[in-house]
Write an enzyme that holds these catalytic residues in place. Structure first.
Site, PDB file in Angstrom:
ATOM      1  N   ARG A 210       2.854   9.894  -3.632  1.00  0.00           N
ATOM      2  CA  ARG A 210       3.851   8.880  -3.673  1.00  0.00           C
ATOM      3  C   ARG A 210       5.323   9.799  -3.605  1.00  0.00           C
ATOM      4  O   ARG A 210       6.320   9.107  -2.851  1.00  0.00           O
ATOM      5  CB  ARG A 210       3.812   7.966  -4.891  1.00  0.00           C
ATOM      6  CG  ARG A 210       5.211   7.077  -4.887  1.00  0.00           C
ATOM      7  CD  ARG A 210       4.778   6.119  -5.980  1.00  0.00           C
ATOM      8  NE  ARG A 210       6.182   5.707  -6.381  1.00  0.00           N
ATOM      9  CZ  ARG A 210       6.260   4.347  -6.997  1.00  0.00           C
ATOM     10  NH1 ARG A 210       5.266   3.582  -7.158  1.00  0.00           N
ATOM     11  NH2 ARG A 210       7.472   3.846  -7.185  1.00  0.00           N
TER      12      ARG A 210
ATOM     13  N   GLU B 106      -4.049  -8.567  -2.262  1.00  0.00           N
ATOM     14  CA  GLU B 106      -4.938  -7.379  -2.396  1.00  0.00           C
ATOM     15  C   GLU B 106      -4.990  -6.890  -3.879  1.00  0.00           C
ATOM     16  O   GLU B 106      -4.044  -7.154  -4.762  1.00  0.00           O
ATOM     17  CB  GLU B 106      -4.262  -5.923  -1.490  1.00  0.00           C
ATOM     18  CG  GLU B 106      -4.426  -6.362  -0.140  1.00  0.00           C
ATOM     19  CD  GLU B 106      -3.538  -5.430   0.531  1.00  0.00           C
ATOM     20  OE1 GLU B 106      -3.614  -5.624   1.858  1.00  0.00           O
ATOM     21  OE2 GLU B 106      -3.360  -4.339   0.190  1.00  0.00           O
TER      22      GLU B 106
ATOM     23  N   ARG C 246      -1.229   7.042  -5.364  1.00  0.00           N
ATOM     24  CA  ARG C 246      -1.022   6.326  -4.119  1.00  0.00           C
ATOM     25  C   ARG C 246      -1.137   7.754  -3.257  1.00  0.00           C
ATOM     26  O   ARG C 246      -0.496   8.702  -3.441  1.00  0.00           O
ATOM     27  CB  ARG C 246       0.542   5.762  -3.988  1.00  0.00           C
ATOM     28  CG  ARG C 246       0.498   5.110  -2.770  1.00  0.00           C
ATOM     29  CD  ARG C 246       1.594   4.121  -2.793  1.00  0.00           C
ATOM     30  NE  ARG C 246       1.795   3.600  -1.448  1.00  0.00           N
ATOM     31  CZ  ARG C 246       2.960   2.802  -1.226  1.00  0.00           C
ATOM     32  NH1 ARG C 246       3.578   2.293  -2.330  1.00  0.00           N
ATOM     33  NH2 ARG C 246       3.319   2.426  -0.043  1.00  0.00           N
TER      34      ARG C 246
ATOM     35  N   ARG D 222      12.330  -0.993  -1.084  1.00  0.00           N
ATOM     36  CA  ARG D 222      11.838  -2.055  -1.641  1.00  0.00           C
ATOM     37  C   ARG D 222      12.242  -3.083  -1.676  1.00  0.00           C
ATOM     38  O   ARG D 222      13.317  -3.532  -1.735  1.00  0.00           O
ATOM     39  CB  ARG D 222      11.888  -1.613  -3.300  1.00  0.00           C
ATOM     40  CG  ARG D 222      11.132  -2.357  -4.394  1.00  0.00           C
ATOM     41  CD  ARG D 222      11.716  -1.941  -5.727  1.00  0.00           C
ATOM     42  NE  ARG D 222      11.513  -0.580  -6.001  1.00  0.00           N
ATOM     43  CZ  ARG D 222      10.328  -0.184  -6.491  1.00  0.00           C
ATOM     44  NH1 ARG D 222       9.265  -1.057  -6.989  1.00  0.00           N
ATOM     45  NH2 ARG D 222      10.264   1.150  -7.035  1.00  0.00           N
TER      46      ARG D 222
ATOM     47  N   LYS E 287       4.150  -7.186  -6.465  1.00  0.00           N
ATOM     48  CA  LYS E 287       3.201  -7.063  -7.540  1.00  0.00           C
ATOM     49  C   LYS E 287       3.371  -7.823  -8.671  1.00  0.00           C
ATOM     50  O   LYS E 287       4.236  -8.194  -8.994  1.00  0.00           O
ATOM     51  CB  LYS E 287       3.272  -5.349  -7.876  1.00  0.00           C
ATOM     52  CG  LYS E 287       4.436  -5.124  -8.508  1.00  0.00           C
ATOM     53  CD  LYS E 287       4.557  -3.384  -8.770  1.00  0.00           C
ATOM     54  CE  LYS E 287       5.837  -3.114  -9.210  1.00  0.00           C
ATOM     55  NZ  LYS E 287       6.014  -1.647  -9.579  1.00  0.00           N
TER      56      LYS E 287
ATOM     57  N   PHE F 190      -5.158   0.697   2.400  1.00  0.00           N
ATOM     58  CA  PHE F 190      -4.529  -0.820   2.563  1.00  0.00           C
ATOM     59  C   PHE F 190      -3.584  -0.818   3.632  1.00  0.00           C
ATOM     60  O   PHE F 190      -3.100  -1.934   3.875  1.00  0.00           O
ATOM     61  CB  PHE F 190      -3.868  -1.129   1.274  1.00  0.00           C
ATOM     62  CG  PHE F 190      -2.806  -0.144   0.609  1.00  0.00           C
ATOM     63  CD1 PHE F 190      -1.560  -0.072   1.323  1.00  0.00           C
ATOM     64  CD2 PHE F 190      -3.148   0.603  -0.583  1.00  0.00           C
ATOM     65  CE1 PHE F 190      -0.668   0.921   0.796  1.00  0.00           C
ATOM     66  CE2 PHE F 190      -2.217   1.275  -1.152  1.00  0.00           C
ATOM     67  CZ  PHE F 190      -1.148   1.510  -0.456  1.00  0.00           C
TER      68      PHE F 190
ATOM     69  N   LYS G   5      -4.630  -4.276  -7.087  1.00  0.00           N
ATOM     70  CA  LYS G   5      -3.757  -3.226  -7.247  1.00  0.00           C
ATOM     71  C   LYS G   5      -4.414  -2.196  -8.241  1.00  0.00           C
ATOM     72  O   LYS G   5      -4.800  -2.282  -9.387  1.00  0.00           O
ATOM     73  CB  LYS G   5      -2.273  -3.588  -8.088  1.00  0.00           C
ATOM     74  CG  LYS G   5      -1.348  -2.605  -8.288  1.00  0.00           C
ATOM     75  CD  LYS G   5      -0.055  -2.986  -8.940  1.00  0.00           C
ATOM     76  CE  LYS G   5       0.768  -2.042  -8.687  1.00  0.00           C
ATOM     77  NZ  LYS G   5       0.657  -0.382  -9.094  1.00  0.00           N
TER      78      LYS G   5
END
Length: 582
Positions: free
Chosen positions: A265, A243, A250, A410, A416, A335, A245
């Site tokens: 975020r 996708e 966010r 994470r 990314k 997303f 970025k």
């Protein structure tokens, strides 16, 4: 429990810099409290009367607190102001002047009155706040009053992070940290550690396991690891979704019937800043209750081009909102979907959630599902990456097809890959400002000339230094840095900071800045990743990009683990470059 007893625990915590000792003090405290007290004590440890995402503030300046103190202590406000200038801590003035050794209130009584103070508004509310605070000061022990005024002024700063509290909650029940994963899971999907602790105290581990995603309680956002090459994505994920970025805000959007909340975020409620998005959500998800995630980015309606983050960030304001809506309209690229019509779908694989997102959204001009490709071909991924860069985007995010949504985690389920620049690290680093150095030469007039910044050690719940930075900000930005940092300056190093460097001014670890650097090097003066040889890791030729990232909090900063991963990746790239040149 009496508030004076809680204040004694605060004092013990304040005097230690050792994480384990801090955890043991908290565990001992938690063992002594019941289900009605535990939630309130968790909030008070954070200097609040509600979870972070609720905009409940005390709204009392130092001037108003001094008025309340003068009223309670029966000392002229002029005398209090004079002594305050000498000691710099209103809490210490309570110790000096209070005569309340025999008095006290319970934690619950104190909390409830603080909650009333925070919720007072309208005509006459200022006097009412002062009177209620004076009542509390006059009803608590001197030590209790000391911590009370620090809480009201937002200056408690015990240095206790959420990981330490979660360890202590487990330790209080089973004398080890084995229940931490269950506590953390519940916290990650509610963002309310007070609520989680209360459920735990009421129903034990089984009650914790039953906690579900709920509209209105923000979910701590899943985060991506980083790589520097397309080939690493394929090696780790195989066939995956790719996708774009976006370089915007966010957002996590919660909709239940006609109520919409938009969280950033770092879980701030920014709903009032984005009335255009609220309207679009009500239209495009009209008959559905949902929690979706996406990236909001401003664009030029005439050309369709996306604006850079420095423009988008101007939408984050409290005033002139309608004017900004016209100047910098937003589009939201959704997303993920985490909740749909009463069902928590975070455990579904990415590919199923994506399908449900596409089915849930109606066509409109504001909210779109991000485009994606599914492939394991490095050339196809590279072409998609270059297309995104050409469109002015940051890069790409690759997602494991069978991965659930892992709140607050994470890992390499998401990866990314961002645009890199010659001579720079392949990605920027999000650092927390820990202190500043006073300016010299040309910058002497600003009173600030360099920042001490660090990254977060999520295993030890500490911030560790990684750079001293004096380049990047404009003169205007240096002035703004001085203004915002002086509001959170401290008398000494915070308990949750590990540093060998002593800045001129320490500050509360609160603000995040984006740093570009040439590379990561070993360092004898920085504590990030410090090993037995005495060497840590540091950013070489660091530069601040822009001003404070208001959409990120200190615990959203780059971690020590990420810095070490970037260092290893950097070494690997150098070896590959050298072999290519043979």
């Amino acid at each position: 429990m009496l508030f004076g007893e809680l204040a004694q625990y605060f004092e013990k915590i304040e005097k230690t810099t050792k994480r384990n000792e801090m955890m043991e003090i908290l565990a001992d405290l938690f063992k002594r409290v019941d289900k009605e007290e535990i939630e309130k004590i968790i909030y008070l440890l954070n200097g609040r009367v509600a979870p972070d995402y609720e905009k409940i503030e005390f709204g009392m300046s130092e001037k108003l607190v001094l008025r309340a103190m003068a009223l309670a202590l029966k000392v002229p406000i002029f005398d209090l102001e004079k002594v305050y200038k000498e000691v710099g801590d209103l809490g210490e003035l309570i110790i000096k002047y209070s005569q309340n050794e025999g008095k006290d209130l319970t934690v619950v009584e104190t909390f409830n009155t603080l909650f009333e103070i925070a919720n007072l508004s309208g005509e006459g509310s200022v006097d009412a706040k002062v009177n209620r605070l004076a009542f509390l000061i006059n009803s608590l022990t001197p030590q209790g009053g000391k911590y009370l005024v620090r809480i009201v002024l937002g200056k408690l700063r015990l240095g206790v992070g959420e990981p330490t509290v979660m360890d202590a909650l487990s330790f209080a029940k089973v004398k080890d940290k084995s229940l931490r994963p269950f506590i953390e899971r519940a916290f990650n999907i509610t963002s309310d550690l007070g609520y989680v602790a209360k459920v735990f105290w009421e129903g034990g581990i089984e009650a914790l396991k039953k906690i579900k995603v709920e509209v209105g309680k923000p979910i701590r956002m899943a985060l991506a690891e980083r790589v520097s090459k397309v080939e690493e994505i394929v090696k780790r994920l195989g066939k995956c979704a790719i996708e774009p970025k976006f370089d915007g805000f966010r957002c996590q959007i919660h909709k239940k019937e006609n109520n919409v909340r938009i969280f950033s975020r770092n879980l701030e409620d920014n709903t009032h800043m984005f009335p255009d998005l609220v309207e679009a959500v009500l239209k495009q998800f009209s008959d559905k209750n949902v929690i979706i995630e996406g990236e909001a980015i401003s664009y030029n309606p005439e050309t369709g081009e996306f604006y850079p983050f420095q423009v988008t960030v101007q939408r984050k304001r409290k005033y002139n909102i309608s004017e900004m809506v016209e100047l910098y309209p937003l589009q939201l690229f959704a997303f993920d979907i985490l909740y749909l019509n009463g069902e928590d779908i975070t455990s579904l694989p990415y590919i199923r959630r994506r399908q449900k997102l596409e089915e849930a959204i109606s066509e409109g001009e504001k909210i779109f599902v991000t485009k994606n490709i599914i492939t394991n071909d490095p050339k196809e991924i590279q072409a998609f990456f270059e297309e995104c860069i050409t469109e002015g985007l940051e890069g790409i995010v690759a997602k494991r097809l069978d991965a659930p949504y892992q709140a607050g985690i994470r890992n390499f389920n998401w990866i990314k890959l961002k645009r890199s620049y010659q001579g720079h690290l392949a990605d920027t680093v999000d650092c927390v400002i820990l202190g500043y150095f006073k300016g010299r030469g040309h910058r002497a007039k600003f009173g600030i000339g360099a920042l001490l910044v660090g990254v977060y050690d999520d295993e030890r719940d500490l911030f560790k230094t990684v750079a001293k930075i004096g380049t990047g900000p404009t003169e205007e930005e240096w002035v703004r840095f001085r203004e915002v940092l002086d509001e959170i300056k401290l008398e000494s190093k915070p308990n949750n900071v590990e540093s060998l460097i002593e800045p001129d001014v320490w500050v509360e670890p609160k603000y995040v800045v984006v740093i570009q650097a040439d590379e990561i090097t070993r360092s004898p003066v920085h504590t990030c990743g410090r090993e037995l040889d005495g060497l840590g890791y540091a950013l070489r030729f660091p530069r601040v990009i822009g001003f404070v990232r208001e959409d990120k909090g200190p615990y959203d900063a780059t971690t020590v683990k990420e810095i070490l991963e970037m260092f290893r990746g950097q070494k690997k790239e150098k070896v590959e470059e050298d072999s290519d040149n043979l």
